[in-house]
Write a protein that holds these residues in place. Structure first.
Motif, mmCIF file in Angstrom:
data_model
loop_
_atom_site.group_PDB
_atom_site.id
_atom_site.type_symbol
_atom_site.label_atom_id
_atom_site.label_comp_id
_atom_site.label_asym_id
_atom_site.label_seq_id
_atom_site.Cartn_x
_atom_site.Cartn_y
_atom_site.Cartn_z
ATOM 1 N N LEU B 195 -26.879 -49.670 37.398
ATOM 2 C CA LEU B 195 -26.630 -48.437 36.651
ATOM 3 C C LEU B 195 -27.847 -48.055 35.812
ATOM 4 O O LEU B 195 -28.233 -46.878 35.762
ATOM 5 N N SER B 197 -30.925 -48.714 36.416
ATOM 6 C CA SER B 197 -32.010 -48.205 37.270
ATOM 7 C C SER B 197 -31.747 -46.755 37.678
ATOM 8 O O SER B 197 -32.681 -45.972 37.869
ATOM 9 N N LEU B 198 -30.456 -46.383 37.792
ATOM 10 C CA LEU B 198 -30.128 -44.995 38.124
ATOM 11 C C LEU B 198 -30.301 -44.078 36.917
ATOM 12 O O LEU B 198 -30.629 -42.896 37.055
ATOM 13 N N LEU B 199 -30.046 -44.628 35.727
ATOM 14 C CA LEU B 199 -30.106 -43.827 34.494
ATOM 15 C C LEU B 199 -31.516 -43.710 33.940
ATOM 16 O O LEU B 199 -31.790 -42.814 33.137
ATOM 17 N N HIS B 202 -36.930 -40.695 34.299
ATOM 18 C CA HIS B 202 -38.002 -40.596 35.286
ATOM 19 C C HIS B 202 -39.262 -40.106 34.603
ATOM 20 O O HIS B 202 -39.227 -39.134 33.867
#
Lengths: 204, 204
Positions: B195, B197-199, B202
């Protein structure tokens, strides 16, 4: 939803052609789902199965042995239904989406996941094994699909298949908790939408 | 981890200065966490509290009333410990990370979340209320932090605060399921890392 209380006419729940052994397994599956292992008495199993006293010990060594047969059957079904979504057509993202959105009786929860909250199941290596194996199998299946999506450039190369697979499964299992807490399936769907928005392939 | 079985010397578990009422509440909290509502008998509560028969009915109207007091106290503690992470220093992402990574007794599961698997808790509006309110409170708290992160450009403007908050909570609650299924806290951490890494903001 099955009625929680009355069991006096439950023989009619199962077809006449079903063997006593099968009726015992089916009634145990339902009771484990509704009330868990700790909350399921041999008496309740027999009543719901419309089976006589002693029939449990005729077909099974006892409650743990019958529960194991019930858990194994539920585990097989869950695996098949997960594969129905994960092995379907579409891109890796679409297959994970199909798994997350597949039809579920959200307020009943997961018949396998809920067993992990049962102290007697978790304390028994034998009863825990089919639970662990099923969850592990689905997780590995999803991890492979994430890796496929990475190769195709659909998912960022920085993502880890095993980690994302665990997040996907956790979102489903935790989604049941949120739904049951609020008494509405909506909370499950909200969590799934959040995960899908994080997973969605970025147009680059 | 508390011993599951022997309860003969349990009076010593609580300090001498603790009132009978408090000892009853504390023993109920522990038993609800370990065995759930369905699996917790008044007899087990009294034994663990080192309290005499009749003392439950002297201080409480019965098991549901005592359970409600126990659940409320656990809910307050959970809320305070969530706020400790979510209200701490750092960026929105860092505060959510602190919440996800905060120290937990993973294999014991969530003392509030596990109650949602209890048929008698879910069937009772009164017992379910503190569970629902606590989960709802944490979800709203996280949703606000996600919105903050969107304003600061740390999270994508396309994300929905409510949805991401549900995903965060579901990942935690489902993480316990994965951990207890496998008998190891590692599965919880894997889902959390996925989670995060998705959040992760960027770099743009």
């Amino acid at each position: 939803m099955l009625p929680g209380g009355s069991t006096s006419v439950t023989t009619s729940m199962y077809s006449d052609g079903m063997s006593t052994s099968d009726r015992l397994i089916e009634s145990t599956r339902e009771l484990l789902w509704e009330r868990g292992y700790v909350g399921t008495s041999p008496k309740a199993i027999l009543e719901r199965a419309g089976a006589g006293q002693g029939s449990m010990y005729h077909h099974f060594k006892g409650k743990p042995d019958l529960a194991l047969a019930a858990i194994r059957r539920t585990a097989e079904e869950l695996r098949a239904s997960a594969e129905g979504a994960l092995g379907g057509p579409g891109t890796p993202y679409e297959r994970i989406e199909a798994y997350l959105r597949r039809e579920r009786d959200v307020l009943r929860g997961c018949p396998i996941g809920r067993l992990t909250m049962d102290p007697d199941v978790v304390a028994s290596d034998e009863l825990r094994a089919p639970v662990d194996e099923t969850i592990d199998w689905i997780r590995e299946r999803i991890a492979g699909i994430v890796e496929e999506g990475k190769e195709q450039g659909q998912f960022a190369a920085t993502l880890d298949g095993e980690e994302i697979a665990a997040t996907v499964l956790a979102t489903v299992q935790g989604g049941y908790v949120l739904a049951r807490a609020s008494g509405s399936p909506a909370a499950f769907d909200t969590g799934v939408r959040g995960l899908l928005s994080l997973l969605a392939p970025h147009s680059s």
